[in-house]
Design a protein around this motif. Structure first.
Motif, PDB file in Angstrom:
ATOM      1  N   VAL A   1       0.887  -1.240   0.001  1.00  0.00           N
ATOM      2  CA  VAL A   1       0.021  -0.049  -0.009  1.00  0.00           C
ATOM      3  C   VAL A   1       0.953   0.957  -0.108  1.00  0.00           C
ATOM      4  CG1 VAL A   1      -2.040  -1.128   1.172  1.00  0.00           C
ATOM      5  CG2 VAL A   1      -0.014  -0.213   2.546  1.00  0.00           C
ATOM      6  N   TYR A   2       0.513   2.305  -0.497  1.00  0.00           N
ATOM      7  CA  TYR A   2       1.068   3.821  -0.547  1.00  0.00           C
ATOM      8  C   TYR A   2       0.644   4.412   0.691  1.00  0.00           C
ATOM      9  CZ  TYR A   2       2.937   3.324  -5.097  1.00  0.00           C
ATOM     10  OH  TYR A   2       3.686   2.785  -6.159  1.00  0.00           O
ATOM     11  N   CYS A   3       1.670   4.907   1.337  1.00  0.00           N
ATOM     12  CA  CYS A   3       1.654   5.997   2.508  1.00  0.00           C
ATOM     13  C   CYS A   3       2.079   7.229   1.932  1.00  0.00           C
ATOM     14  CB  CYS A   3       2.242   5.269   3.830  1.00  0.00           C
ATOM     15  SG  CYS A   3       2.069   6.426   5.395  1.00  0.00           S
ATOM     16  N   LYS A   4       1.180   8.218   2.208  1.00  0.00           N
ATOM     17  CA  LYS A   4       1.736   9.470   1.650  1.00  0.00           C
ATOM     18  C   LYS A   4       3.003   9.898   2.474  1.00  0.00           C
ATOM     19  CE  LYS A   4      -0.106  13.965   0.414  1.00  0.00           C
ATOM     20  NZ  LYS A   4      -1.357  14.707   1.204  1.00  0.00           N
ATOM     21  N   ASP A   5       2.835   9.828   3.718  1.00  0.00           N
ATOM     22  CA  ASP A   5       3.934  10.219   4.439  1.00  0.00           C
ATOM     23  C   ASP A   5       4.371   9.327   5.670  1.00  0.00           C
ATOM     24  OD1 ASP A   5       5.789  11.755   6.111  1.00  0.00           O
ATOM     25  OD2 ASP A   5       4.579  13.541   6.172  1.00  0.00           O
ATOM     26  N   THR A   6       5.472   8.770   5.173  1.00  0.00           N
ATOM     27  CA  THR A   6       5.984   7.542   6.380  1.00  0.00           C
ATOM     28  C   THR A   6       6.359   8.195   7.636  1.00  0.00           C
ATOM     29  OG1 THR A   6       7.726   7.357   4.922  1.00  0.00           O
ATOM     30  CG2 THR A   6       6.140   5.677   4.496  1.00  0.00           C
ATOM     31  N   ARG A   7       6.477   9.485   7.770  1.00  0.00           N
ATOM     32  CA  ARG A   7       7.020   9.881   9.065  1.00  0.00           C
ATOM     33  C   ARG A   7       5.898  10.165   9.978  1.00  0.00           C
ATOM     34  NH1 ARG A   7       9.027  15.234   5.736  1.00  0.00           N
ATOM     35  NH2 ARG A   7       7.156  14.775   5.065  1.00  0.00           N
ATOM     36  N   ASP A   8       4.577   9.991   9.421  1.00  0.00           N
ATOM     37  CA  ASP A   8       3.499  10.269  10.166  1.00  0.00           C
ATOM     38  C   ASP A   8       2.893   9.103  10.750  1.00  0.00           C
ATOM     39  OD1 ASP A   8       1.044  11.054  11.449  1.00  0.00           O
ATOM     40  OD2 ASP A   8       0.769  12.655   9.909  1.00  0.00           O
ATOM     41  N   PRO A   9       2.799   8.805  12.115  1.00  0.00           N
ATOM     42  CA  PRO A   9       2.429   7.425  12.749  1.00  0.00           C
ATOM     43  C   PRO A   9       0.905   7.418  12.291  1.00  0.00           C
ATOM     44  CG  PRO A   9       3.051   8.787  14.439  1.00  0.00           C
ATOM     45  CD  PRO A   9       3.613   9.460  13.092  1.00  0.00           C
ATOM     46  N   LEU A  10       0.142   8.437  12.081  1.00  0.00           N
ATOM     47  CA  LEU A  10      -1.304   8.229  12.067  1.00  0.00           C
ATOM     48  C   LEU A  10      -1.563   7.951  10.323  1.00  0.00           C
ATOM     49  CD1 LEU A  10      -4.240   8.821  12.995  1.00  0.00           C
ATOM     50  CD2 LEU A  10      -3.986  11.074  12.214  1.00  0.00           C
ATOM     51  N   LEU A  11      -0.757   8.527   9.626  1.00  0.00           N
ATOM     52  CA  LEU A  11      -0.795   8.007   8.239  1.00  0.00           C
ATOM     53  C   LEU A  11      -0.247   6.582   7.979  1.00  0.00           C
ATOM     54  CD1 LEU A  11       0.090  11.137   6.226  1.00  0.00           C
ATOM     55  CD2 LEU A  11      -2.146  10.486   6.833  1.00  0.00           C
ATOM     56  N   LEU A  12       0.613   6.343   8.640  1.00  0.00           N
ATOM     57  CA  LEU A  12       1.122   4.772   8.686  1.00  0.00           C
ATOM     58  C   LEU A  12       0.043   3.703   9.204  1.00  0.00           C
ATOM     59  CD1 LEU A  12       4.717   4.752   9.850  1.00  0.00           C
ATOM     60  CD2 LEU A  12       3.826   4.055   7.711  1.00  0.00           C
ATOM     61  N   ALA A  13      -0.692   4.135  10.366  1.00  0.00           N
ATOM     62  CA  ALA A  13      -1.664   3.390  10.722  1.00  0.00           C
ATOM     63  C   ALA A  13      -2.802   3.199   9.772  1.00  0.00           C
ATOM     64  CB  ALA A  13      -2.265   4.031  12.098  1.00  0.00           C
ATOM     65  N   GLN A  14      -3.090   4.478   8.995  1.00  0.00           N
ATOM     66  CA  GLN A  14      -4.082   4.318   8.037  1.00  0.00           C
ATOM     67  C   GLN A  14      -3.889   3.289   7.008  1.00  0.00           C
ATOM     68  OE1 GLN A  14      -5.004   8.561   7.215  1.00  0.00           O
ATOM     69  NE2 GLN A  14      -6.007   8.826   9.001  1.00  0.00           N
ATOM     70  N   ALA A  15      -2.344   3.436   6.503  1.00  0.00           N
ATOM     71  CA  ALA A  15      -2.017   2.559   5.396  1.00  0.00           C
ATOM     72  C   ALA A  15      -2.107   1.100   6.096  1.00  0.00           C
ATOM     73  CB  ALA A  15      -0.485   3.117   5.220  1.00  0.00           C
ATOM     74  N   GLN A  16      -1.863   1.016   7.262  1.00  0.00           N
ATOM     75  CA  GLN A  16      -1.853  -0.456   7.546  1.00  0.00           C
ATOM     76  C   GLN A  16      -3.205  -0.938   7.692  1.00  0.00           C
ATOM     77  OE1 GLN A  16       0.550  -0.866  11.204  1.00  0.00           O
ATOM     78  NE2 GLN A  16       0.657  -3.046  10.766  1.00  0.00           N
ATOM     79  N   GLN A  17      -4.192  -0.345   7.925  1.00  0.00           N
ATOM     80  CA  GLN A  17      -5.542  -0.571   8.088  1.00  0.00           C
ATOM     81  C   GLN A  17      -5.954  -0.701   6.710  1.00  0.00           C
ATOM     82  OE1 GLN A  17      -7.598  -0.656  10.632  1.00  0.00           O
ATOM     83  NE2 GLN A  17      -9.308  -1.587   9.597  1.00  0.00           N
ATOM     84  N   GLU A  18      -5.521   0.044   5.692  1.00  0.00           N
ATOM     85  CA  GLU A  18      -5.838  -0.412   4.521  1.00  0.00           C
ATOM     86  C   GLU A  18      -5.410  -1.790   3.651  1.00  0.00           C
ATOM     87  OE1 GLU A  18      -4.397   2.548   1.274  1.00  0.00           O
ATOM     88  OE2 GLU A  18      -4.725   1.101  -0.222  1.00  0.00           O
ATOM     89  N   ALA A  19      -4.199  -1.916   4.127  1.00  0.00           N
ATOM     90  CA  ALA A  19      -3.583  -3.478   3.907  1.00  0.00           C
ATOM     91  C   ALA A  19      -4.251  -4.460   4.482  1.00  0.00           C
ATOM     92  CB  ALA A  19      -2.233  -3.371   4.549  1.00  0.00           C
TER      93      ALA A  19
END
Ligand SMILES: Cc1cc2nc3c(=O)[nH]c(=O)nc-3n(C[C@H](O)[C@H](O)[C@H](O)COP(=O)(O)OP(=O)(O)OC[C@H]3O[C@@H](n4cnc5c(N)ncnc54)[C@H](O)[C@@H]3O)c2cc1C
Length: 472
Positions: A294-312
């Motif tokens: 999955v793509y994560c727009k900003d891998t520095r940001d734990p919130l966006l990482l969590a969202q990417a993980q949810q999508e995965a």
């Protein structure tokens, strides 16, 4: 895309204007609570503090300790290992496999191998001619055993670094240690040299270092490969997993699994989704899967990482049901596999041109050999296969900063060059060089910019760090 921490510069300018020279703390996101806190725990002192116990950090700590430096190795997870353990990447690419990495995989291969297929390029350097994989827990176990033998190393797990101690003078920053979160309070660690081996470059970022994030344009560094217009994107993330048979005679329904890319079985070969017969014939009971990407727009940001993980997870759901119904348990990696975060700008930026030309700079401190491997970007076949090439000392030395080195995948390189050097053996070789340089600087009380490069290279050579490529 190059970034400076605006907050940091504002803060530092204010400090410089007041000519306040004692160390002050800089915390992630300028967190004032962390910066102003009076730690409950007494300050620890050491020669070298290494942040991150992954493929870059563990060899850095061991190399520094073997030079006689007192080392504190900090890890925010509950156990050491980094991506091979917490992102389930217990499989290696590239080389040379020398030094501490060689010590580690020799034990892993001898005692813990699940599968091994012939690898002609790197197999003979520190291995038995095969590419193996092991359970992530085995990887951690072997790292623990290696670290246990090192009297000069204190390992602290569950110890996230939340701040960096910085002295400022003019436009230069001197890193003098870090602050960790310990048991709900803080503890400071003073060190002559700090090594950022976090895989995400947060320590260097907090120290005010300039860094690169996401794709540059080819023209930015005159590279022959890459994209025409910078888009600031990092490589996609993959949620890795291991599936394991729990019902007798169960066969992995590989043809039904959707989008789970290559899997490695326990019988030496990649399993192809379109070859079910081969799969059944081999009837292996355990597989390493590159689960969902999955793509994560900003891998520095734990919130966006969590969202990417949810999508995965959502995209994995269908497969999870297939695995369970077929009699397979699925071990999901504890963390989403993040390939790329910050690249810390150093005195030299390694580029695709260096890799293609196989440049060995005068200050080479590590050898490296692997192809360009940018997930999500097509690299022409004829350009993929490169190297061997060298990592210069200047690329682990952040600009305008003293007392700080980088190790592992965050060193100073363009995104294309990073896609090659990010693999584990190369991260390890860089780590050993960083650890050795840090110890020389700390023990001789010389700045990182004044260490004798020839002496550093001689020490690395005596550890076999430059042997791997010759034996190819
Ligand atoms: C999905 C995926 C597949 C990959 N496939 C392969 C492969 O097949 N072969 C291969 O060789 N390589 C592969 N890689 C690349 C390789 O695993 C990584 O690039 C490598 O692990 C980087 O090592 P590192 O030490 O720089 O960082 P990491 O492995 O990320 O280790 C950094 C450590 O620092 C810790 N840390 C971070 N921040 C802090 C903090 N503030 N305080 C304390 N500790 C901190 C982390 O918890 C971590 O343990 C893959 C990577 C991914 C994500």
């Amino acid at each position: 895309m190059e970034i400076n921490r605006r907050d940091f510069i504002t803060k530092m300018s204010a400090i410089a204007a007041l000519s306040v020279l004692p160390s002050s703390f800089v915390a992630a996101m300028g967190n004032e609570k962390v910066e102003k806190a009076k730690p409950k725990y007494p300050t620890l002192k050491c020669d070298v503090v290494v942040v991150g116990a992954g493929p870059g950090g563990v060899p850095a700590a061991i190399a520094a300790a073997r030079q006689g430096a007192k080392v504190i190795l900090l890890e925010e997870d509950n156990m050491p290992g980094g991506a091979p353990v917490d992102m389930y990447v217990p499989f290696i690419c590239g080389g040379p496999r020398v030094g501490v990495f060689q010590e580690m995989i020799q034990v892993l291969n001898a005692k813990h191998t699940i599968g091994g297929r012939t690898c002609e390029t790197f197999g003979k350097t520190g291995s038995d001619g095969k590419n193996h994989w092991w359970m992530p827990g085995s990887y951690a176990e072997v790292i623990y055993q290696l670290l246990e033998k090192e009297e000069n190393i204190t390992l602290m797990c569950a110890a996230p670094v939340v701040g960096v101690k910085v002295k400022t003078s003019g436009n230069r920053n001197q890193v003098t240690g870090v602050r960790i979160m310990r048991n709900g309070d803080y503890q400071d660690i003073d060190a002559a040299v700090t090594i950022d081996a976090t895989g995400n470059g947060l320590i260097a970022d907090m120290a005010g270092c300039e860094y690169m994030f996401g794709s540059e344009a080819k023209s930015d560094y005159n590279e022959p490969v890459g994209i025409e217009v910078a888009d600031g994107k990092v490589q996609p993330c993959t949620w890795m997993l291991i599936s394991e048979r729990i019902k007798r005679n169960a066969i992995l329904p590989i043809d039904k699994l959707k989008g789970s890319s290559a899997v490695e079985d326990n019988l030496n070969r990649w399993v192809k989704a379109d070859d079910k017969e081969d799969m059944i014939r081999r009837d292996a009971g355990i597989y390493l899967h590159w689960g969902r990407t999955v793509y994560c727009k900003d891998t520095r940001d734990p919130l966006l990482l969590a969202q990417a993980q949810q999508e995965a997870l959502e995209r994995l759901q269908e497969n999870l049901e297939i695995w369970h119904e077929a009699g397979y348990a699925v071990h999901l990696a504890p963390k989403l596999g993040v390939r790329e975060v910050r690249r810390i700008k150093g005195e030299y930026v390694l580029t695709a041109n260096d890799l293609i030309a196989g440049t060995m700079h005068d200050d080479v401190i590590a050898h490296a050999h692997y192809s360009f491997d940018v997930w999500g970007m097509k690299i022409p076949e004829e350009m993929k296969h490169i190297g061997p090439y060298g990592i210069p000392y200047r690329s682990i030395l952040p600009t305008k900063t003293e007392g700080l080195l980088t190790a592992g995948r965050i060193i100073s390189a363009t995104r294309i060059a990073h896609s090659s050097l990010r693999v584990q053996p190369i991260c390890s070789n860089i780590g050993m060089a960083a650890g050795t340089a840090a110890a020389m600087s700390a023990l001789n009380q010389t700045g990182l910019r004044s260490i004798d490069i020839k002496q550093l290279q001689d020490r690395l050579a005596s550890m076999g760090l430059f042997d791997g490529l010759k034996k190819k």
